[in-house]
Write an enzyme that holds these catalytic residues in place. Structure first.
Site, PDB file in Angstrom:
ATOM      1  N   ARG A  54     -21.979 -49.482 -94.203  1.00 47.19           N
ATOM      2  CA  ARG A  54     -21.418 -48.595 -93.623  1.00 47.19           C
ATOM      3  C   ARG A  54     -21.973 -48.610 -92.140  1.00 47.19           C
ATOM      4  O   ARG A  54     -23.175 -49.258 -91.829  1.00 47.19           O
ATOM      5  CB  ARG A  54     -21.474 -47.272 -93.923  1.00 47.19           C
ATOM      6  CG  ARG A  54     -22.239 -46.796 -95.002  1.00 47.19           C
ATOM      7  CD  ARG A  54     -23.503 -46.233 -94.371  1.00 47.19           C
ATOM      8  NE  ARG A  54     -23.367 -45.601 -93.064  1.00 47.19           N
ATOM      9  CZ  ARG A  54     -24.311 -45.834 -92.341  1.00 47.19           C
ATOM     10  NH1 ARG A  54     -25.473 -46.532 -92.374  1.00 47.19           N
ATOM     11  NH2 ARG A  54     -24.253 -45.092 -91.359  1.00 47.19           N
ATOM     12  N   GLY A  55     -21.290 -47.909 -91.054  1.00 46.83           N
ATOM     13  CA  GLY A  55     -21.942 -47.875 -89.632  1.00 46.83           C
ATOM     14  C   GLY A  55     -21.100 -48.853 -89.103  1.00 46.83           C
ATOM     15  O   GLY A  55     -20.750 -50.102 -89.533  1.00 46.83           O
ATOM     16  N   ALA A  56     -20.497 -48.319 -87.745  1.00 43.97           N
ATOM     17  CA  ALA A  56     -19.514 -49.165 -86.964  1.00 43.97           C
ATOM     18  C   ALA A  56     -20.063 -50.851 -86.945  1.00 43.97           C
ATOM     19  O   ALA A  56     -18.985 -51.434 -87.181  1.00 43.97           O
ATOM     20  CB  ALA A  56     -19.287 -48.535 -85.783  1.00 43.97           C
ATOM     21  N   ARG A  95     -11.378 -49.300 -93.495  1.00 41.24           N
ATOM     22  CA  ARG A  95     -12.128 -48.070 -92.537  1.00 41.24           C
ATOM     23  C   ARG A  95     -11.459 -47.975 -91.564  1.00 41.24           C
ATOM     24  O   ARG A  95     -11.669 -48.468 -90.207  1.00 41.24           O
ATOM     25  CB  ARG A  95     -13.482 -47.855 -92.561  1.00 41.24           C
ATOM     26  CG  ARG A  95     -14.090 -47.844 -93.942  1.00 41.24           C
ATOM     27  CD  ARG A  95     -15.335 -47.295 -94.108  1.00 41.24           C
ATOM     28  NE  ARG A  95     -15.433 -45.896 -93.500  1.00 41.24           N
ATOM     29  CZ  ARG A  95     -16.714 -45.552 -93.384  1.00 41.24           C
ATOM     30  NH1 ARG A  95     -17.814 -46.020 -93.151  1.00 41.24           N
ATOM     31  NH2 ARG A  95     -16.797 -44.247 -92.855  1.00 41.24           N
ATOM     32  N   GLN A 208     -26.136 -39.184 -94.750  1.00 39.21           N
ATOM     33  CA  GLN A 208     -26.787 -40.567 -94.306  1.00 39.21           C
ATOM     34  C   GLN A 208     -27.924 -40.464 -93.536  1.00 39.21           C
ATOM     35  O   GLN A 208     -28.784 -41.376 -93.221  1.00 39.21           O
ATOM     36  CB  GLN A 208     -25.680 -41.392 -93.290  1.00 39.21           C
ATOM     37  CG  GLN A 208     -24.440 -41.863 -93.721  1.00 39.21           C
ATOM     38  CD  GLN A 208     -23.336 -40.838 -93.945  1.00 39.21           C
ATOM     39  OE1 GLN A 208     -23.547 -39.638 -94.118  1.00 39.21           O
ATOM     40  NE2 GLN A 208     -21.921 -41.484 -93.621  1.00 39.21           N
ATOM     41  N   ASP A 249     -18.502 -44.420 -83.441  1.00 39.94           N
ATOM     42  CA  ASP A 249     -17.799 -45.468 -84.069  1.00 39.94           C
ATOM     43  C   ASP A 249     -16.391 -45.867 -83.316  1.00 39.94           C
ATOM     44  O   ASP A 249     -15.816 -47.045 -83.551  1.00 39.94           O
ATOM     45  CB  ASP A 249     -17.073 -44.581 -85.605  1.00 39.94           C
ATOM     46  CG  ASP A 249     -18.015 -44.262 -86.421  1.00 39.94           C
ATOM     47  OD1 ASP A 249     -18.901 -43.251 -86.193  1.00 39.94           O
ATOM     48  OD2 ASP A 249     -18.402 -45.226 -87.243  1.00 39.94           O
ATOM     49  N   ASN A 259     -17.502 -39.775 -83.723  1.00 40.21           N
ATOM     50  CA  ASN A 259     -18.681 -40.181 -84.210  1.00 40.21           C
ATOM     51  C   ASN A 259     -18.699 -39.200 -85.511  1.00 40.21           C
ATOM     52  O   ASN A 259     -17.721 -38.607 -85.609  1.00 40.21           O
ATOM     53  CB  ASN A 259     -19.957 -39.736 -83.707  1.00 40.21           C
ATOM     54  CG  ASN A 259     -21.199 -40.565 -84.165  1.00 40.21           C
ATOM     55  OD1 ASN A 259     -21.240 -41.546 -84.827  1.00 40.21           O
ATOM     56  ND2 ASN A 259     -22.228 -39.807 -84.371  1.00 40.21           N
ATOM     57  N   LYS A 260     -19.668 -39.517 -86.333  1.00 35.68           N
ATOM     58  CA  LYS A 260     -19.713 -38.508 -87.699  1.00 35.68           C
ATOM     59  C   LYS A 260     -19.556 -37.217 -87.534  1.00 35.68           C
ATOM     60  O   LYS A 260     -19.933 -36.676 -86.562  1.00 35.68           O
ATOM     61  CB  LYS A 260     -21.164 -38.854 -88.569  1.00 35.68           C
ATOM     62  CG  LYS A 260     -21.498 -38.437 -89.769  1.00 35.68           C
ATOM     63  CD  LYS A 260     -20.324 -38.650 -90.764  1.00 35.68           C
ATOM     64  CE  LYS A 260     -20.164 -40.348 -91.010  1.00 35.68           C
ATOM     65  NZ  LYS A 260     -18.917 -40.321 -91.710  1.00 35.68           N
TER      66      LYS A 260
HETATM   67  O1  MRU Z   1     -19.335 -43.034 -92.095  1.00 32.95           O
HETATM   68  P1  MRU Z   1     -20.364 -43.964 -91.572  1.00 32.95           P
HETATM   69  O2  MRU Z   1     -21.823 -43.660 -92.455  1.00 32.95           O
HETATM   70  O3  MRU Z   1     -20.105 -45.522 -91.374  1.00 32.95           O
HETATM   71  O4  MRU Z   1     -20.524 -43.498 -90.307  1.00 32.95           O
HETATM   72  C1  MRU Z   1     -21.549 -43.756 -89.494  1.00 32.95           C
HETATM   73  C2  MRU Z   1     -21.725 -43.204 -88.196  1.00 32.95           C
HETATM   74  O5  MRU Z   1     -21.105 -42.433 -87.746  1.00 32.95           O
HETATM   75  C3  MRU Z   1     -22.580 -43.638 -87.249  1.00 32.95           C
HETATM   76  O6  MRU Z   1     -23.544 -42.492 -86.627  1.00 32.95           O
HETATM   77  C4  MRU Z   1     -21.789 -44.533 -86.190  1.00 32.95           C
HETATM   78  O7  MRU Z   1     -21.308 -45.606 -86.956  1.00 32.95           O
HETATM   79  C5  MRU Z   1     -22.544 -45.309 -85.339  1.00 32.95           C
HETATM   80  S1  MRU Z   1     -23.140 -46.665 -86.126  1.00 32.95           S
HETATM   81  C6  MRU Z   1     -24.444 -47.250 -85.121  1.00 32.95           C
END
Ligand code: MRU
Length: 367
Positions: A54-56, A95, A208, A249, A259-260
């Site tokens: 996970r993470g963009a 996603r 996370q 993201d 973002n999250k």
């Molecule tokens: O749902 P996730 O865990 O994929 O979300 C990740 C985030 O929101 C991060 O903060 C974002 O992707 C930045 S990743 C460098």
């Protein structure tokens, strides 16, 4: 980055088998460190959807390898081209909020478009995926170098006493390939001996922050404290936060940041308390085709079980427990939008700019 004394990145190619990539299974952290092999486009899709990865930036690179695997599988199909383009669409929809996924899959599609020979197509897709993986590492390192200047400035002002940085979710190396986005300036500053302390938002529902960011920082020896998601405002009022750095993201060409979920509330509190709020992101997370975060970014709604349940470990075994009355309805928006006016600056691989179209396009004139 280092895990148990050994260097790792979040994904890598298997040196003994070109058709396999290795990932760190993020479901199990911090309770168990396990490396999984991935060898089909279906496995890539499952890993992205269920958030083993996970993470963009990381899901973008995984998507690129997923398409490479679809090219391998297409060798045995009657209509290989159709198989590949269908899989590109499926990967992109795994996603929806992070723009990196569509960006990376489209880039591999474009590079291999028009290549008729299946073996040549496979080689092209693999080369592109590996190239993007290396580019992401380089981008994150540069983000670190630019963000480091901001930390140094605060450290000088505080005459060397610890710089307190609040971060949300995991925008660390696990969310990218290496270094991370929000964490890259932190790791670089820590390695230079600058005193730091990181407030880590737990980041419900998937935690996370508590599970991944705290684990990463701990592995690297960065002093940190995990806090509940609602503590940030209080800490800011008490002047216990010098700056906020989060990831993104998807960011629009005008500087609105997806973002999250919960990021927006941190930005509001930072604004109210005059605390700088920075977003660290590679340009692959900027969606240059859109202007309004609220109107044009699709916010992923995730499975309700993420809200109903909590996962934890007892003596090494992972358990899931229910924490909500069975009949109470729940909702689960994965992300929120922080409007550009609340963002002090964007830390990108090309430098730091204001969250507005003019300054973003000055750094990225090709868009
Ligand atoms: O749902 P996730 O865990 O994929 O979300 C990740 C985030 O929101 C991060 O903060 C974002 O992707 C930045 S990743 C460098």
């Amino acid at each position: 980055m280092i895990v148990n004394g050994k260097p790792y990145q979040s994904i890598w190619t298997d040196p003994s088998n070109d058709e396999v990539v290795m990932i760190i299974n993020q479901h199990l952290l911090p309770f168990e460190f396990r490396v999984d092999e991935i060898s089909s486009s279906a496995q890539v899709m499952e890993a992205i959807r269920t958030m083993k990865v996970r993470g963009a930036p990381l899901i973008g690179i995984c998507g690129a390898f997923g398409l490479y695997m679809a090219c391998l599988e297409a060798r045995h199909k009657k209509d290989g081209e159709k198989y590949i383009s269908e899989h590109a669409e499926m990967l992109k929809s795994a996603r929806p909020t992070a723009v990196n996924l569509a960006w990376a899959v489209n880039r591999v599609m474009q590079k291999t478009a028009g290549v008729k020979d299946p073996e040549e197509k496979i080689r092209g897709a693999r080369k592109e995926a590996i190239g993007m993986m290396e580019e992401d590492k380089e981008s994150c390192f540069r983000i670190g170098q630019h963000g480091l200047e901001l930390i140094l400035e605060i450290s000088r002002r505080k005459k060397g006493s610890p710089v307190n940085i609040l971060t949300h979710c995991n925008a660390g190396w696990l969310a990218c390939i290496d270094y991370g986005t929000a964490t890259s300036p932190i790791y670089l500053a820590h390695d230079q001996g600058i005193k730091l302390h990181i407030w880590v938002d737990e980041t419900r529902p998937r935690n996370q922050g508590a599970r991944l960011t705290a684990w990463e920082l701990g592995q690297h020896g960065v002093p940190h404290t995990v806090i509940v998601d609602n503590a940030g405002g209080h800490l800011m009022q008490k002047r216990l936060v010098d700056m906020v750095i989060v990831g993104s993201d998807r960011t629009t060409r005008t500087g609105d940041v997806a973002n999250k979920i919960g990021t927006y509330l941190k930005a509001l509190a930072a604004h109210d308390n005059d605390i700088p709020f920075y977003v660290a992101l590679p340009s692959s997370s900027i969606d240059f085709s859109i202007r309004s975060g609220i109107n044009e970014i699709r916010v992923e709604e995730r499975d309700l079980s993420e809200v109903r349940n909590m996962e934890g470990s007892i003596r090494g075994d992972i358990y899931t427990v229910n924490i909500i009355p069975e009949k109470s309805p729940v909702s689960n928006f994965g992300f929120d939008i922080t409007p550009a006016r609340l963002v002090t600056g964007l830390i990108t691989e090309r430098g730091i700019c204001g969250a507005n179209e003019q300054e973003i396009i000055k750094l990225f004139p090709e868009h």
